[in-house]
Scaffold this active site. Structure first.
Site, mmCIF file in Angstrom:
data_model
loop_
_atom_site.group_PDB
_atom_site.id
_atom_site.type_symbol
_atom_site.label_atom_id
_atom_site.label_comp_id
_atom_site.label_asym_id
_atom_site.label_seq_id
_atom_site.Cartn_x
_atom_site.Cartn_y
_atom_site.Cartn_z
ATOM 1 N N GLY A 18 0.769 -1.238 0.000
ATOM 2 C CA GLY A 18 0.000 0.000 0.000
ATOM 3 C C GLY A 18 0.801 1.288 0.000
ATOM 4 O O GLY A 18 0.343 2.295 0.527
ATOM 5 N N ARG A 33 -14.060 -15.470 -10.128
ATOM 6 C CA ARG A 33 -13.816 -14.037 -10.251
ATOM 7 C C ARG A 33 -15.143 -13.283 -10.208
ATOM 8 O O ARG A 33 -15.255 -12.212 -9.614
ATOM 9 C CB ARG A 33 -13.097 -13.773 -11.581
ATOM 10 C CG ARG A 33 -12.825 -12.308 -11.808
ATOM 11 C CD ARG A 33 -11.987 -12.054 -13.021
ATOM 12 N NE ARG A 33 -12.736 -12.250 -14.258
ATOM 13 C CZ ARG A 33 -12.320 -11.809 -15.440
ATOM 14 N NH1 ARG A 33 -11.168 -11.179 -15.547
ATOM 15 N NH2 ARG A 33 -13.028 -12.022 -16.518
ATOM 16 N N ILE A 46 -7.733 -9.020 -11.692
ATOM 17 C CA ILE A 46 -8.359 -8.399 -12.859
ATOM 18 C C ILE A 46 -9.870 -8.450 -12.642
ATOM 19 O O ILE A 46 -10.425 -9.489 -12.292
ATOM 20 C CB ILE A 46 -7.920 -9.119 -14.152
ATOM 21 C CG1 ILE A 46 -6.420 -8.882 -14.351
ATOM 22 C CG2 ILE A 46 -8.716 -8.624 -15.352
ATOM 23 C CD1 ILE A 46 -5.802 -9.645 -15.489
ATOM 24 N N LEU A 47 -10.515 -7.308 -12.825
ATOM 25 C CA LEU A 47 -11.949 -7.210 -12.530
ATOM 26 C C LEU A 47 -12.780 -7.814 -13.660
ATOM 27 O O LEU A 47 -12.336 -7.844 -14.813
ATOM 28 C CB LEU A 47 -12.310 -5.742 -12.316
ATOM 29 C CG LEU A 47 -11.557 -5.080 -11.149
ATOM 30 C CD1 LEU A 47 -11.690 -3.570 -11.212
ATOM 31 C CD2 LEU A 47 -12.056 -5.619 -9.813
ATOM 32 N N ASN A 93 -6.237 2.866 -12.543
ATOM 33 C CA ASN A 93 -5.200 1.913 -12.122
ATOM 34 C C ASN A 93 -3.817 2.544 -12.301
ATOM 35 O O ASN A 93 -3.613 3.357 -13.199
ATOM 36 C CB ASN A 93 -5.289 0.651 -12.996
ATOM 37 C CG ASN A 93 -4.254 -0.397 -12.608
ATOM 38 O OD1 ASN A 93 -4.051 -0.685 -11.431
ATOM 39 N ND2 ASN A 93 -3.567 -0.956 -13.597
ATOM 40 N N HIS A 98 0.110 1.472 -13.075
ATOM 41 C CA HIS A 98 0.932 0.358 -13.555
ATOM 42 C C HIS A 98 2.396 0.823 -13.609
ATOM 43 O O HIS A 98 2.676 1.909 -14.136
ATOM 44 C CB HIS A 98 0.462 -0.108 -14.935
ATOM 45 C CG HIS A 98 1.219 -1.300 -15.416
ATOM 46 N ND1 HIS A 98 1.002 -2.568 -14.908
ATOM 47 C CD2 HIS A 98 2.235 -1.413 -16.311
ATOM 48 C CE1 HIS A 98 1.845 -3.413 -15.487
ATOM 49 N NE2 HIS A 98 2.600 -2.740 -16.339
ATOM 50 N N GLU A 112 -10.024 -5.250 -20.922
ATOM 51 C CA GLU A 112 -8.729 -5.896 -21.172
ATOM 52 C C GLU A 112 -7.676 -5.328 -20.211
ATOM 53 O O GLU A 112 -7.624 -4.105 -19.999
ATOM 54 C CB GLU A 112 -8.317 -5.601 -22.624
ATOM 55 C CG GLU A 112 -7.219 -6.489 -23.151
ATOM 56 C CD GLU A 112 -6.781 -6.048 -24.540
ATOM 57 O OE1 GLU A 112 -5.606 -6.213 -24.862
ATOM 58 O OE2 GLU A 112 -7.622 -5.490 -25.275
ATOM 59 N N ASP A 125 -4.750 -3.630 -18.434
ATOM 60 C CA ASP A 125 -3.791 -2.549 -18.726
ATOM 61 C C ASP A 125 -3.971 -1.908 -20.106
ATOM 62 O O ASP A 125 -3.021 -1.375 -20.671
ATOM 63 C CB ASP A 125 -2.346 -3.062 -18.598
ATOM 64 C CG ASP A 125 -2.005 -3.496 -17.175
ATOM 65 O OD1 ASP A 125 -2.614 -2.959 -16.233
ATOM 66 O OD2 ASP A 125 -1.145 -4.368 -17.017
ATOM 67 N N GLU A 174 5.315 6.873 -9.625
ATOM 68 C CA GLU A 174 4.009 6.402 -9.134
ATOM 69 C C GLU A 174 3.386 7.279 -8.053
ATOM 70 O O GLU A 174 2.217 7.652 -8.141
ATOM 71 C CB GLU A 174 4.145 4.972 -8.592
ATOM 72 C CG GLU A 174 4.489 3.961 -9.646
ATOM 73 C CD GLU A 174 4.421 2.539 -9.107
ATOM 74 O OE1 GLU A 174 3.406 2.157 -8.516
ATOM 75 O OE2 GLU A 174 5.399 1.806 -9.284
HETATM 76 C C1 GAR Z 1 3.041 -0.843 -7.433
HETATM 77 O O1 GAR Z 1 4.301 -0.718 -8.021
HETATM 78 C C2 GAR Z 1 1.957 -0.827 -8.503
HETATM 79 O O2 GAR Z 1 2.245 0.042 -9.562
HETATM 80 C C3 GAR Z 1 1.990 -2.261 -8.956
HETATM 81 O O3 GAR Z 1 2.146 -3.012 -7.776
HETATM 82 C C4 GAR Z 1 2.860 -2.239 -6.796
HETATM 83 C C5 GAR Z 1 2.049 -2.194 -5.529
HETATM 84 O O4 GAR Z 1 2.740 -1.550 -4.509
HETATM 85 N N1 GAR Z 1 0.826 -2.612 -9.707
HETATM 86 C C6 GAR Z 1 0.842 -3.435 -10.752
HETATM 87 O O5 GAR Z 1 1.840 -4.025 -11.130
HETATM 88 C C7 GAR Z 1 -0.500 -3.599 -11.455
HETATM 89 N N2 GAR Z 1 -0.353 -4.344 -12.674
HETATM 90 P P1 GAR Z 1 2.004 -0.824 -3.301
HETATM 91 O O6 GAR Z 1 1.051 -1.847 -2.677
HETATM 92 O O7 GAR Z 1 3.124 -0.495 -2.366
HETATM 93 O O8 GAR Z 1 1.281 0.396 -3.801
#
Ligand code: GAR
Length: 210
Positions: A12, A66, A93-94, A108, A110, A149, A151, A181
């Site tokens: 998180g 799911r 994936i929803l 989202n 990524h 789909e 991402d 991010e």
């Molecule tokens: C983050 O780097 C996020 O971008 C990635 O998982 C990590 C979660 O970290 N998400 C994906 O790869 C989605 N395809 P966090 O729980 O510390 O935010």
């Protein structure tokens, strides 16, 4: 004021970036009203608690499919009256029905420059391993609306981050989080809440601030 619900599965840190931005008054016209975790032990729930935001668990393990899992999520989200759903390190994936119900209202993050190193199976550290394996010199992060789909939805914001000699996946992950991010996600959420994002097909137009 838009009701923001953040969906998480793990540590998180992106949730933390949102909570910190909210504390600084940088999420304009929106409020994080709840955090929902797909696992019971997620540290993200502690972060929510620390910020006095209610945390809920909709445990993926409690559902056979799911559809059943995302159905339970949908029930919780309508109970909470969510206007915006943010996937911040959410592992699943929803279902198409979920995405349709909240069309252009699910965001989202990524950890790569989509359309590179994305799609089914590209999650967390794996994304950075693949980028290093391929030998790209630039990677980064993308915030996008979620479509059926993985991402592949309309891109809201992107930021490039350099790969450096000697990088490991862990080092690169940390740099991408710090440089991209944790800045992009709160910015995109605030733009959404201010009504400044307009989707036309695949293109997201961003209104200038008044
Ligand atoms: C983050 O780097 C996020 O971008 C990635 O998982 C990590 C979660 O970290 N998400 C994906 O790869 C989605 N395809 P966090 O729980 O510390 O935010």
């Amino acid at each position: 004021m838009k009701n923001i619900v953040v969906l998480v599965s793990g540590g998180g840190t992106n949730l933390q970036a949102l909570l910190d931005a909210q504390e600084r008054g940088e999420i304009r016209d929106g409020k994080i009203i709840a955090v929902i975790s797909s696992t019971s032990g997620a540290f993200a729930l502690e972060r929510a608690k620390g910020a006095n935001v209610p945390g809920y668990v909709v445990n993926r393990k409690d559902y056979d499919s799911r559809e059943a899992f995302t159905g339970a999520l949908l029930d919780k989200l309508s109970e909470l009256n969510a206007d915006l759903i943010v996937l911040a390190g959410f592992l699943y994936i929803l279902s198409p029905a979920f995405v349709e119900r909240y069309e252009n209202r699910i965001i989202n993050i990524h950890p790569a420059l989509i359309p590179s190193f994305c799609g089914d199976g590209f999650y967390g550290l794996k994304v950075h391993e693949k980028a290093l394996e391929y030998g790209v010199k630039l990677t980064g992060a993308t915030v996008h609306f979620v479509s059926a789909e993985a991402d592949a939805g309309p891109i809201i914001l992107q930021k490039a981050v350099a790969i450096e000699e000697g990088d490991t996946a862990e080092i690169l992950q940390k740099r991408v989080m710090e440089q991209a991010e944790w800045k992009l996600l709160p910015e995109a959420v605030s733009l959404f809440c201010q009504g400044r994002l307009h989707v036309e097909g695949r293109i997201v137009h961003i209104d200038q601030a008044e």
